[in-house]
Structure formats: C-alpha cells, structure tokens
Design a protein around this motif. Structure first.
Motif, PDB file in Angstrom:
ATOM      1  N   GLY A   1      -3.166  -0.754  -9.009  1.00 13.62           N
ATOM      2  CA  GLY A   1      -3.535  -0.130  -7.748  1.00 13.62           C
ATOM      3  C   GLY A   1      -5.015   0.165  -7.657  1.00 13.62           C
TER       4      GLY A   1
ATOM      5  N   CYS B   1       0.842  -1.190   0.000  1.00 10.43           N
ATOM      6  CA  CYS B   1       0.000   0.000   0.000  1.00 10.43           C
ATOM      7  C   CYS B   1       0.877   1.240   0.000  1.00 10.43           C
ATOM      8  CB  CYS B   1      -0.960   0.013   1.187  1.00 10.43           C
ATOM      9  SG  CYS B   1      -0.180   0.300   2.784  1.00 10.43           S
TER      10      CYS B   1
ATOM     11  N   TYR C   1      -3.731   0.527  -2.861  1.00 13.95           N
ATOM     12  CA  TYR C   1      -3.266  -0.841  -2.630  1.00 13.95           C
ATOM     13  C   TYR C   1      -2.898  -1.479  -3.966  1.00 13.95           C
ATOM     14  CZ  TYR C   1      -4.548  -0.635   2.241  1.00 13.95           C
ATOM     15  OH  TYR C   1      -4.595  -0.294   3.578  1.00 13.95           O
ATOM     16  N   TYR C   2      -1.717  -2.084  -3.971  1.00 13.99           N
ATOM     17  CA  TYR C   2      -1.193  -2.720  -5.165  1.00 13.99           C
ATOM     18  C   TYR C   2      -0.978  -4.211  -4.905  1.00 13.99           C
ATOM     19  CZ  TYR C   2       0.114   2.058  -6.498  1.00 13.99           C
ATOM     20  OH  TYR C   2       0.094   3.404  -6.810  1.00 13.99           O
TER      21      TYR C   2
ATOM     22  N   ARG D   1       5.729   3.422  -0.707  1.00 13.40           N
ATOM     23  CA  ARG D   1       5.004   2.172  -0.773  1.00 13.40           C
ATOM     24  C   ARG D   1       5.510   1.243   0.322  1.00 13.40           C
ATOM     25  NH1 ARG D   1       4.294  -0.399  -6.660  1.00 13.40           N
ATOM     26  NH2 ARG D   1       3.709   1.779  -6.937  1.00 13.40           N
TER      27      ARG D   1
END
Length: 123
Positions: free
Chosen positions: A116, A37, A93-94, A44
């Motif tokens: 994301g 995130c 969020y990835y 990140r």
C-alpha cells in the motif's frame, strides 16, 4: 509473487499522480493486476484492473475518465495514472495480482497484495 507499490504522496485537488507497482518473479506476465484503495474509515474498494496482456482494463465508475492503468511486462510493473484528483480519492492504494483473470473487481479474486501507498488529496 511479491509486490511493491510506490509513488503516493500529497497532491492538490485537480492534480495528478502516478503510482507504480513492481513485482518480483519471472511470471509477472501471467497475472492480471488490480488496484484497490481504502479510504479512511472505509472498506477496501476496487479501482482498476488490467488483464495479463494489457489489452483489457476494467474501471470502477468513480474513476472512469480520470484514472488509467497500464503495464509493462518487460519491467514487471503496472502503473496507475491518476488525473483530476478529488478529495475523496484520498486513500491507501494497493496493487494486487491474480492468476485467475476472473472477477477482477473483487478483492477476494487476488492472490497477492502489495503493502500500500498513501495518496492524500488536499483542497
């Protein structure tokens, strides 16, 4: 491998949300998967990771007991279940994939990234 994350949105503090990440390709089961995130104005950071078989998961301390990660290799999908959400969980969020299976908390370990999805937690 192409990844697509979805399921983000606006949720009140204390609520729940489930994110999904779907991968293209037929070798999904060979990849360990991670969620990262990026909060507003910050770098990140690692959230959770899961091994290729789903047997091992790795948590950042801030989400242990609140977030869980699972995968369904038949559907080429990983899930991030987020419960007891806090204001500080607000972030993009990835999802990410790696073939190495090592150092899963490090973003540089991952070969592929999704676009994301925004999660916003309100008071």
């Amino acid at each position: 491998v192409q990844l697509q994350a979805f399921g983000g949105g606006l949720v009140q503090a204390g609520g729940s949300l489930r994110l999904s990440c779907t991968a293209s390709g037929r070798t999904f089961s060979r990849y360990s998967m991670g969620w990262f995130c990026q909060p507003p104005g910050k770098e990140r950071e690692f959230v959770l990771a899961i091994g290729w078989s789903g047997g091992n998961t790795y948590y950042a301390g801030s989400v242990k007991g609140r977030f869980t990660m699972s995968r369904d290799n038949a559907k080429n999908t990983v899930y991030l279940e987020m419960n007891s959400l806090k204001l500080e969980d607000t972030a993009v969020y990835y999802c990410a994939a790696t073939s190495t299976g090592l150092r899963l908390s490090l973003s540089r370990s991952y070969n592929y990234w999704g676009q994301g999805t925004q999660v916003t937690v309100s008071s």
